[in-house]
Design a protein around this motif. Structure first.
Motif, PDB file in Angstrom:
ATOM      1  N   ALA A 240     -13.456   0.381  -2.614  1.00  0.00           N
ATOM      2  CA  ALA A 240     -12.974  -0.773  -3.380  1.00  0.00           C
ATOM      3  C   ALA A 240     -12.726  -0.405  -4.838  1.00  0.00           C
ATOM      4  O   ALA A 240     -11.734  -0.833  -5.433  1.00  0.00           O
ATOM      5  N   ALA A 241     -13.603   0.385  -5.427  1.00  0.00           N
ATOM      6  CA  ALA A 241     -13.427   0.787  -6.826  1.00  0.00           C
ATOM      7  C   ALA A 241     -12.133   1.583  -6.997  1.00  0.00           C
ATOM      8  O   ALA A 241     -11.391   1.385  -7.961  1.00  0.00           O
ATOM      9  N   ASP A 242     -11.844   2.468  -6.054  1.00  0.00           N
ATOM     10  CA  ASP A 242     -10.616   3.243  -6.131  1.00  0.00           C
ATOM     11  C   ASP A 242      -9.388   2.336  -5.985  1.00  0.00           C
ATOM     12  O   ASP A 242      -8.403   2.496  -6.702  1.00  0.00           O
ATOM     13  N   LEU A 243      -9.455   1.368  -5.083  1.00  0.00           N
ATOM     14  CA  LEU A 243      -8.344   0.426  -4.926  1.00  0.00           C
ATOM     15  C   LEU A 243      -8.175  -0.448  -6.167  1.00  0.00           C
ATOM     16  O   LEU A 243      -7.056  -0.796  -6.542  1.00  0.00           O
ATOM     17  N   LEU A 244      -9.278  -0.770  -6.815  1.00  0.00           N
ATOM     18  CA  LEU A 244      -9.203  -1.509  -8.092  1.00  0.00           C
ATOM     19  C   LEU A 244      -8.518  -0.667  -9.162  1.00  0.00           C
ATOM     20  O   LEU A 244      -7.686  -1.166  -9.927  1.00  0.00           O
ATOM     21  N   ASP A 245      -8.876   0.612  -9.211  1.00  0.00           N
ATOM     22  CA  ASP A 245      -8.263   1.513 -10.187  1.00  0.00           C
ATOM     23  C   ASP A 245      -6.755   1.629  -9.975  1.00  0.00           C
ATOM     24  O   ASP A 245      -6.001   1.835 -10.922  1.00  0.00           O
ATOM     25  N   ARG A 246      -6.320   1.480  -8.733  1.00  0.00           N
ATOM     26  CA  ARG A 246      -4.886   1.564  -8.399  1.00  0.00           C
ATOM     27  C   ARG A 246      -4.193   0.204  -8.453  1.00  0.00           C
ATOM     28  O   ARG A 246      -3.035   0.073  -8.078  1.00  0.00           O
TER      29      ARG A 246
ATOM     30  N   ALA B 283       0.843  -1.198   0.000  1.00  0.00           N
ATOM     31  CA  ALA B 283       0.000   0.000   0.000  1.00  0.00           C
ATOM     32  C   ALA B 283       0.878   1.246   0.000  1.00  0.00           C
ATOM     33  O   ALA B 283       1.853   1.320   0.748  1.00  0.00           O
ATOM     34  N   PRO B 284       0.563   2.230  -0.844  1.00  0.00           N
ATOM     35  CA  PRO B 284       1.319   3.481  -0.827  1.00  0.00           C
ATOM     36  C   PRO B 284       1.120   4.218   0.496  1.00  0.00           C
ATOM     37  O   PRO B 284       0.096   4.067   1.160  1.00  0.00           O
ATOM     38  N   ALA B 285       2.091   5.003   0.872  1.00  0.00           N
ATOM     39  CA  ALA B 285       2.049   5.726   2.150  1.00  0.00           C
ATOM     40  C   ALA B 285       0.933   6.766   2.188  1.00  0.00           C
ATOM     41  O   ALA B 285       0.422   7.080   3.257  1.00  0.00           O
ATOM     42  N   ASP B 286       0.550   7.298   1.030  1.00  0.00           N
ATOM     43  CA  ASP B 286      -0.459   8.362   0.995  1.00  0.00           C
ATOM     44  C   ASP B 286      -1.892   7.841   0.897  1.00  0.00           C
ATOM     45  O   ASP B 286      -2.819   8.603   0.667  1.00  0.00           O
ATOM     46  N   LEU B 287      -2.092   6.549   1.105  1.00  0.00           N
ATOM     47  CA  LEU B 287      -3.422   5.963   1.002  1.00  0.00           C
ATOM     48  C   LEU B 287      -4.295   6.443   2.170  1.00  0.00           C
ATOM     49  O   LEU B 287      -3.854   6.454   3.309  1.00  0.00           O
ATOM     50  N   PRO B 288      -5.535   6.858   1.888  1.00  0.00           N
ATOM     51  CA  PRO B 288      -6.434   7.291   2.966  1.00  0.00           C
ATOM     52  C   PRO B 288      -6.659   6.166   3.988  1.00  0.00           C
ATOM     53  O   PRO B 288      -6.561   4.983   3.668  1.00  0.00           O
ATOM     54  N   ALA B 289      -6.985   6.560   5.208  1.00  0.00           N
ATOM     55  CA  ALA B 289      -7.135   5.611   6.317  1.00  0.00           C
ATOM     56  C   ALA B 289      -8.175   4.527   6.031  1.00  0.00           C
ATOM     57  O   ALA B 289      -7.959   3.357   6.350  1.00  0.00           O
ATOM     58  N   ALA B 290      -9.296   4.887   5.433  1.00  0.00           N
ATOM     59  CA  ALA B 290     -10.350   3.903   5.171  1.00  0.00           C
ATOM     60  C   ALA B 290      -9.888   2.860   4.159  1.00  0.00           C
ATOM     61  O   ALA B 290     -10.195   1.676   4.301  1.00  0.00           O
ATOM     62  N   GLN B 291      -9.152   3.273   3.145  1.00  0.00           N
ATOM     63  CA  GLN B 291      -8.648   2.314   2.161  1.00  0.00           C
ATOM     64  C   GLN B 291      -7.564   1.432   2.773  1.00  0.00           C
ATOM     65  O   GLN B 291      -7.491   0.241   2.489  1.00  0.00           O
ATOM     66  N   THR B 292      -6.742   2.011   3.628  1.00  0.00           N
ATOM     67  CA  THR B 292      -5.733   1.217   4.332  1.00  0.00           C
ATOM     68  C   THR B 292      -6.411   0.165   5.202  1.00  0.00           C
ATOM     69  O   THR B 292      -5.988  -0.993   5.234  1.00  0.00           O
ATOM     70  N   ALA B 293      -7.484   0.547   5.887  1.00  0.00           N
ATOM     71  CA  ALA B 293      -8.224  -0.395   6.724  1.00  0.00           C
ATOM     72  C   ALA B 293      -8.825  -1.521   5.887  1.00  0.00           C
ATOM     73  O   ALA B 293      -8.797  -2.685   6.299  1.00  0.00           O
TER      74      ALA B 293
END
Length: 119
Positions: free
Chosen positions: A80-86, A40-50
């Motif tokens: 989830a869609a944003d994490l898929l895009d990444r 996971a990139p360091a700049d990932l928002p907290a909810a996506q990290t969770a």
């Protein structure tokens, strides 16, 4: 994550998505999410990290992830869609329900098995 016991969430759901209201791609409540294996990139928002942390333990449906994160399904769909895009998660469509077998075919198979048993 965003909730407290017996009370309202500490952070409103729309803030967990960065104010985004709609997912960038179509996902279903029963879509299965799996971690993509990339760090996971360091700049990932907290909810996506969770969400990624929950997926480290195995695959989850969007609905299961929402329950674990104590977020609305609509918010998890956006995350989830944003994490898929990444390319940080993989998603697959839910397994469709099985079609019913033809009752006549089942009867013929059962009759054939009974005939074999009596030989």
């Amino acid at each position: 994550m965003t909730g407290r016991r017996g009370g309202r969430p500490l952070v409103p759901a729309y803030l967990s998505t960065g104010g985004v209201a709609r997912p960038s791609r179509a996902l279903e409540r029963l879509s299965v999410l799996t971690a993509g294996g990339e760090p996971a990139p360091a700049d990932l928002p907290a909810a996506q990290t969770a969400l990624l942390e929950e997926l480290e333990h195995g695959s989850l449906t969007v609905q299961e992830a929402a329950a674990l994160l104590r977020l609305p399904v609509s918010a998890v769909l956006v995350l989830a869609a944003d994490l898929l895009d990444r390319d940080l998660v993989l998603a697959r469509a839910p397994i469709p329900p099985a079609r019913r077998f033809d009752p006549d075919l089942l009867k013929r198979v059962a009759d054939g098995l009974r005939d074999l048993k009596h030989r």
